[in-house]
Design an enzyme around this catalytic site. Structure first.
Site, PDB file in Angstrom:
ATOM      1  N   SER A  10      37.215 -67.327   8.875  1.00 44.91           N
ATOM      2  CA  SER A  10      36.854 -66.325   8.696  1.00 44.91           C
ATOM      3  C   SER A  10      37.282 -64.324   8.257  1.00 44.91           C
ATOM      4  CB  SER A  10      34.761 -65.480   8.994  1.00 44.91           C
ATOM      5  OG  SER A  10      34.151 -64.524   8.671  1.00 44.91           O
ATOM      6  N   HIS A  35      36.429 -68.714   4.589  1.00 41.09           N
ATOM      7  CA  HIS A  35      34.677 -68.557   3.994  1.00 41.09           C
ATOM      8  C   HIS A  35      34.252 -66.599   4.711  1.00 41.09           C
ATOM      9  CE1 HIS A  35      30.448 -68.763   6.661  1.00 41.09           C
ATOM     10  NE2 HIS A  35      31.355 -67.663   7.330  1.00 41.09           N
ATOM     11  N   ASP A  37      31.887 -63.608   4.580  1.00 39.77           N
ATOM     12  CA  ASP A  37      30.474 -63.804   4.953  1.00 39.77           C
ATOM     13  C   ASP A  37      30.138 -62.534   4.039  1.00 39.77           C
ATOM     14  OD1 ASP A  37      29.869 -64.904   7.786  1.00 39.77           O
ATOM     15  OD2 ASP A  37      31.681 -64.180   7.796  1.00 39.77           O
ATOM     16  N   MET A  39      27.364 -59.785   3.062  1.00 38.56           N
ATOM     17  CA  MET A  39      25.559 -58.698   4.166  1.00 38.56           C
ATOM     18  C   MET A  39      25.181 -57.942   4.074  1.00 38.56           C
ATOM     19  SD  MET A  39      27.900 -59.184   8.135  1.00 38.56           S
ATOM     20  CE  MET A  39      28.397 -60.281   9.140  1.00 38.56           C
ATOM     21  N   HIS A  68      28.909 -67.105   2.831  1.00 36.19           N
ATOM     22  CA  HIS A  68      27.703 -67.411   3.256  1.00 36.19           C
ATOM     23  C   HIS A  68      26.834 -66.169   3.515  1.00 36.19           C
ATOM     24  CE1 HIS A  68      26.410 -67.440   8.347  1.00 36.19           C
ATOM     25  NE2 HIS A  68      25.364 -67.450   7.139  1.00 36.19           N
ATOM     26  N   MET A  70      24.429 -63.721   3.599  1.00 31.69           N
ATOM     27  CA  MET A  70      23.224 -63.300   5.088  1.00 31.69           C
ATOM     28  C   MET A  70      22.666 -62.141   4.090  1.00 31.69           C
ATOM     29  SD  MET A  70      26.078 -63.555   8.023  1.00 31.69           S
ATOM     30  CE  MET A  70      27.465 -63.092   6.643  1.00 31.69           C
ATOM     31  N   MET A 139      24.156 -71.733  12.366  1.00 25.95           N
ATOM     32  CA  MET A 139      24.384 -70.288  13.450  1.00 25.95           C
ATOM     33  C   MET A 139      24.036 -70.113  14.922  1.00 25.95           C
ATOM     34  SD  MET A 139      25.450 -68.279  10.641  1.00 25.95           S
ATOM     35  CE  MET A 139      26.143 -67.398  12.619  1.00 25.95           C
ATOM     36  N   ASP A 177      29.239 -71.903  13.091  1.00 24.40           N
ATOM     37  CA  ASP A 177      30.106 -69.983  12.795  1.00 24.40           C
ATOM     38  C   ASP A 177      29.293 -69.394  14.144  1.00 24.40           C
ATOM     39  OD1 ASP A 177      30.022 -68.277  11.601  1.00 24.40           O
ATOM     40  OD2 ASP A 177      28.973 -67.963  10.221  1.00 24.40           O
TER      41      ASP A 177
HETATM   42  C1  DX5 Z   1      29.010 -63.649  11.995  1.00 23.48           C
HETATM   43  C2  DX5 Z   1      29.292 -64.219  10.323  1.00 23.48           C
HETATM   44  C3  DX5 Z   1      30.534 -64.933  11.620  1.00 23.48           C
HETATM   45  C4  DX5 Z   1      31.440 -64.566  11.842  1.00 23.48           C
HETATM   46  C5  DX5 Z   1      32.119 -64.947  13.328  1.00 23.48           C
HETATM   47  O1  DX5 Z   1      27.528 -62.987  11.468  1.00 23.48           O
HETATM   48  O2  DX5 Z   1      28.840 -65.367   9.907  1.00 23.48           O
HETATM   49  O3  DX5 Z   1      31.518 -66.334  10.078  1.00 23.48           O
HETATM   50  O4  DX5 Z   1      31.978 -63.558  11.449  1.00 23.48           O
HETATM   51  O5  DX5 Z   1      32.836 -64.872  13.912  1.00 23.48           O
HETATM   52  P1  DX5 Z   1      33.625 -65.388  15.050  1.00 23.48           P
HETATM   53  O6  DX5 Z   1      33.830 -66.589  15.197  1.00 23.48           O
HETATM   54  O7  DX5 Z   1      34.505 -64.220  15.324  1.00 23.48           O
HETATM   55  O8  DX5 Z   1      32.271 -65.272  15.984  1.00 23.48           O
HETATM   56 ZN    ZN Z   2      29.289 -66.645   8.116  1.00 22.41          ZN
END
Ligand code: DX5
Ligand code: ZN
Length: 224
Positions: A10, A35, A37, A39, A68, A70, A139, A177
Site C-alpha cells: 500500500s 494497492h 488507497d 479516501m 481501494h 473508501m 479489512m 488489509d
Molecule cells: C487503511 C488502508 C490500508 C493501509 C494499510 O485504511 O486501507 O491499505 O494502508 O496499512 P498498514 O499495512 O500499515 O496497516
Molecule cells: Zn487499503
C-alpha cells in the site's frame, strides 16, 4: 481453487513526493499489485488521492493497480477510477446502495471488481454479491490510516468468507488489509487469504525490499 499468494504494497505509507520510486522499488522486490488507497474525508476520517493521481501512477506502474475506494458514493464514482486505469476497483458494501449494479459496471468497464467490508460488518453481508466479484477484501483495521493494530476477529472472518465462497462455488481472491506483518501474515494465509496488503510493514521498514521478501517468506510457510 486456491490462487497463488500475492502481495500488494500500500503506497499510503510511501513518500507521496516520490511515488514512482516507491512503486519501482517494491515492483523490483516482487510485488504483484500496487494497492492504492482512495479516501474521501467522509466515509473515512482521512483524505488521500483521486483520479488524476491514479492516472499518473498508472503511467509508471508495471504491476496492476488495486484501487481501494473508501468513499461514500462508490455507485457514482467507481467509474472514475476505471477510467483512470485501475485494474481492480474495490468498493465498500457499507457505502454502496446498488453494489450489484456498480460491481457489474466496473467489470463492464474492463476492470476487475472487488467488494470489501469494515471490521464491524458481518461476513454474511457479502453473500448476495460473491458471484459477481473477482476479489473480496477483508479489512482487518477500521479503514482510514496506516500502521494500526490488526483486529484479531479478522482471522475467523476470513475463514468464514473462504467457506462461503466454497459453498457458493466461487473463487475470488481473498485479500486482507490492515496490520499485516510477518506475524499476522501467516495467520491470515492459514485462514484462507491469498492476497496481502501491507503499508507500514513495507514502507515503514528501513529496507522496504527486504521487508517485502520477509513478509513473503513468512506467509508462504502457511500457504495451503
Ligand atoms: C487503511 C488502508 C490500508 C493501509 C494499510 O485504511 O486501507 O491499505 O494502508 O496499512 P498498514 O499495512 O500499515 O496497516
Ligand atoms: Zn487499503
Amino acid at each position: 481453487m486456491a490462487h497463488d499468494l500475492t502481495i500488494a504494497p500500500s503506497i499510503l505509507s510511501a513518500d507521496f513526493t516520490r511515488l514512482a520510486e516507491a512503486i519501482e522499488l517494491v515492483e523490483d522486490a516482487g510485488a504483484d499489485f500496487i494497492h492504492v488507497d482512495v479516501m474521501d474525508g467522509h466515509f473515512v476520517p482521512n483524505l488521500t488521492i483521486g483520479p488524476p493521481v491514479v492516472k499518473s501512477i498508472k503511467r509508471v506502474a508495471r504491476m496492476p493497480l488495486d484501487v481501494h475506494l473508501m468513499v461514500s458514493d462508490p455507485d457514482r464514482t467507481a467509474q472514475w477510477y476505471v477510467d483512470a486505469g485501475a485494474d481492480v476497483v474495490t468498493i465498500h458494501i457499507e457505502a454502496a446502495v446498488h453494489a450489484h449494479r456498480t460491481l457489474r459496471a466496473i467489470r463492464d468497464g474492463g476492470a476487475q471488481a472487488g467488494i470489501t467490508l469494515n471490521p464491524g460488518t458481518p461476513a454474511s453481508a457479502l453473500s448476495e454479491v460473491l458471484p459477481y466479484v473477482d476479489q473480496v477484501l477483508v479489512m482487518s483495521v477500521n479503514p482510514g490510516f496506516a500502521a494500526q493494530s490488526f483486529i484479531e476477529s479478522s482471522v475467523a472472518k476470513i475463514a468464514e468468507i473462504a467457506r462461503m465462497c466454497r459453498e457458493a462455488g466461487v473463487s475470488p481472491r481473498i485479500e486482507v488489509d490492515g496490520g499485516i506483518d510477518p506475524v499476522t501474515a501467516p495467520r491470515v494465509v492459514e485462514a484462507g487469504a491469498d492476497m496481502l496488503v501491507a503499508g507500514n510493514a513495507i514502507f515503514g521498514a528501513e529496507d522496504p525490499a527486504e521487508a517485502l521478501r520477509g513478509l513473503w517468506r513468512s506467509a508462504l510457510s502457511r500457504m495451503v
